[in-house]
Write a protein that holds these residues in place. Structure first.
Motif, PDB file in Angstrom:
ATOM      1  N   ALA A 158       1.583   1.656  -4.988  1.00  0.00           N
ATOM      2  CA  ALA A 158       1.387   2.991  -5.597  1.00  0.00           C
ATOM      3  C   ALA A 158       2.544   3.855  -5.053  1.00  0.00           C
ATOM      4  O   ALA A 158       2.986   4.846  -5.411  1.00  0.00           O
ATOM      5  CB  ALA A 158      -0.106   3.322  -5.470  1.00  0.00           C
ATOM      6  N   VAL A 159       2.574   3.899  -3.771  1.00  0.00           N
ATOM      7  CA  VAL A 159       3.395   4.819  -2.960  1.00  0.00           C
ATOM      8  C   VAL A 159       4.639   4.676  -3.221  1.00  0.00           C
ATOM      9  O   VAL A 159       5.644   5.517  -3.372  1.00  0.00           O
ATOM     10  CB  VAL A 159       3.114   4.587  -1.611  1.00  0.00           C
ATOM     11  N   GLU A 160       5.161   3.261  -3.202  1.00  0.00           N
ATOM     12  CA  GLU A 160       6.616   3.041  -3.713  1.00  0.00           C
ATOM     13  C   GLU A 160       7.061   3.524  -5.034  1.00  0.00           C
ATOM     14  O   GLU A 160       8.027   4.031  -5.141  1.00  0.00           O
ATOM     15  CB  GLU A 160       6.697   1.447  -3.633  1.00  0.00           C
ATOM     16  N   MET A 161       6.200   3.170  -6.010  1.00  0.00           N
ATOM     17  CA  MET A 161       6.353   3.429  -7.303  1.00  0.00           C
ATOM     18  C   MET A 161       6.360   4.937  -7.669  1.00  0.00           C
ATOM     19  O   MET A 161       7.143   5.324  -8.326  1.00  0.00           O
ATOM     20  CB  MET A 161       5.175   2.633  -8.329  1.00  0.00           C
ATOM     21  N   ALA A 162       5.415   5.505  -6.977  1.00  0.00           N
ATOM     22  CA  ALA A 162       5.499   7.217  -6.892  1.00  0.00           C
ATOM     23  C   ALA A 162       6.830   7.615  -6.565  1.00  0.00           C
ATOM     24  O   ALA A 162       7.233   8.418  -7.226  1.00  0.00           O
ATOM     25  CB  ALA A 162       4.232   7.735  -6.206  1.00  0.00           C
TER      26      ALA A 162
ATOM     27  N   ILE B 266      -3.170   3.901   4.187  1.00  0.00           N
ATOM     28  CA  ILE B 266      -2.585   2.869   3.122  1.00  0.00           C
ATOM     29  C   ILE B 266      -2.611   1.502   3.939  1.00  0.00           C
ATOM     30  O   ILE B 266      -1.852   1.270   4.465  1.00  0.00           O
ATOM     31  CB  ILE B 266      -1.299   3.178   2.650  1.00  0.00           C
ATOM     32  N   THR B 267      -3.583   0.863   3.534  1.00  0.00           N
ATOM     33  CA  THR B 267      -3.911  -0.498   4.265  1.00  0.00           C
ATOM     34  C   THR B 267      -3.736  -1.621   3.432  1.00  0.00           C
ATOM     35  O   THR B 267      -3.565  -2.661   3.829  1.00  0.00           O
ATOM     36  CB  THR B 267      -4.972  -0.550   5.150  1.00  0.00           C
ATOM     37  N   THR B 268      -3.583  -1.575   2.061  1.00  0.00           N
ATOM     38  CA  THR B 268      -3.546  -2.429   1.126  1.00  0.00           C
ATOM     39  C   THR B 268      -2.101  -2.624   0.357  1.00  0.00           C
ATOM     40  O   THR B 268      -1.540  -1.541   0.378  1.00  0.00           O
ATOM     41  CB  THR B 268      -4.597  -2.385   0.069  1.00  0.00           C
ATOM     42  N   ARG B 269      -1.841  -3.630  -0.190  1.00  0.00           N
ATOM     43  CA  ARG B 269      -0.506  -3.770  -0.841  1.00  0.00           C
ATOM     44  C   ARG B 269      -0.699  -3.100  -2.145  1.00  0.00           C
ATOM     45  O   ARG B 269       0.406  -2.497  -2.651  1.00  0.00           O
ATOM     46  CB  ARG B 269      -0.393  -5.359  -1.222  1.00  0.00           C
ATOM     47  N   VAL B 270      -1.604  -3.007  -2.743  1.00  0.00           N
ATOM     48  CA  VAL B 270      -2.047  -1.976  -3.878  1.00  0.00           C
ATOM     49  C   VAL B 270      -1.408  -0.648  -3.546  1.00  0.00           C
ATOM     50  O   VAL B 270      -1.040   0.062  -4.347  1.00  0.00           O
ATOM     51  CB  VAL B 270      -3.362  -2.020  -4.597  1.00  0.00           C
ATOM     52  N   GLY B 271      -2.134  -0.139  -2.607  1.00  0.00           N
ATOM     53  CA  GLY B 271      -1.545   1.222  -2.240  1.00  0.00           C
ATOM     54  C   GLY B 271      -0.150   1.410  -1.808  1.00  0.00           C
ATOM     55  O   GLY B 271       0.237   2.211  -2.096  1.00  0.00           O
TER      56      GLY B 271
END
Length: 297
Positions: free
Chosen positions: A139-143, A131-136
């Protein structure tokens, strides 16, 4: 929660960054909400839990080469075994524990880097996927936030949740009803501190840097104010409080020197005028609107 998921659709990187910060502190606030708002176990050193979780995860990722999920689990398990006191001793111990952890993180420079901190933060790796992008990262944080929230909702409406509420309202009465107070207190302390450790594990991946200055007594106070302003005992209130106390100060940077004064006034006003917190006010307003529309009897 649904509004948070829409953050990537907002224009500009500033709002996206705020969304990343809100998600992390919302997780931490949920952990403290279960301890304080549900079971009445006041923690005055919650930032120490975030700090140990953050350093445990990063040092395992960098030193041992663990991927993010095992490091995250190790951080949570470590946090779950730290505090085994109760009552006023627990409150005092958590405050002292926060100070001790900050001093350790600051002075054990061979392990933590001291004030220099930890740099070269590795990317999150989940199932061999980097996971190298802020979008990724978002997504992990929100999951993680969504899963924790759903599990806590189910816990709060189950047998364990009812026992924790009884302990928070009157420990002596709960004990007289046959509730194993010590056992349930240990469960909620383990759960709350573990969730905080998991939240802390996300911080270095967002900041791309890790230092003890992110885990001071001020940060413990901030999370406590979040759940109080949002609404003690309310899981939605923890998220609302995290959002308010993260977003509003960003628009009041010209008055940064008065931040602690503003937080103190906000805490007093919310406890006097909004005992159910902002979430309680919003809920009452929503119910009133629905009733006026004839949708709620």
């Amino acid at each position: 929660m649904a509004l948070l998921w829409t953050v990537p659709l907002l224009p500009g990187g500033f709002y996206f960054y705020l969304g990343l910060v809100v998600a992390i502190y919302a997780i931490a606030a949920l952990g403290l909400q279960v301890m304080v708002g549900l079971a009445g176990q006041l923690s005055l050193g919650h930032a120490a839990f975030l700090g140990i979780g953050a350093y445990t995860a990063i040092l395992l990722e960098k030193g041992v080469g663990l991927s993010f999920l095992p490091a995250l689990a190790a951080a949570g398990l470590l946090m779950a075994q730290l505090i085994r006191l109760s009552g006023v001793y627990f409150k005092i111990a958590t405050f002292g524990f926060g100070i001790v952890v900050y001093q350790i993180l600051t002075n054990w420079s061979s392990l933590t880097g001291g004030h220099v901190g930890v740099r070269a933060i590795p990317p999150i790796v989940i199932l061999n996927l980097q996971i190298t992008t802020r979008v990724g990262l978002f997504a992990v944080e929100m999951a993680a936030l969504t899963i924790i929230y759903v599990l806590l909702v189910r816990l709060c409406h189950g047998r364990i949740g009812r026992a924790l509420r009884a302990i928070g309202q009157n420990e002596t009465a709960a004990r007289s009803m046959g509730i194993r107070v010590d056992r349930y207190r240990m469960i909620v302390i383990t759960l709350g501190s573990g969730i905080a450790g998991l939240a802390g594990a996300f911080l270095p991946h967002l900041m791309r840097f890790l230092s003890p200055e992110s885990f001071t007594w001020y940060d413990s106070l901030l999370v406590l104010i979040m759940i109080t302003v949002g609404g003690l005992g309310s899981l939605p209130g923890a998220i609302v409080g995290a959002a308010l106390l993260t977003i509003v100060p960003e628009y009041l940077r010209d008055f940064a020197q008065y931040k602690m004064l503003a937080f103190g006034v906000l805490l007093i006003v919310s406890m006097i005028l909004m005992p159910a917190g902002v979430a309680g006010v919003l809920r009452a307003a929503l119910i009133g609107t629905l009733r006026r529309g004839g949708r709620v009897q």
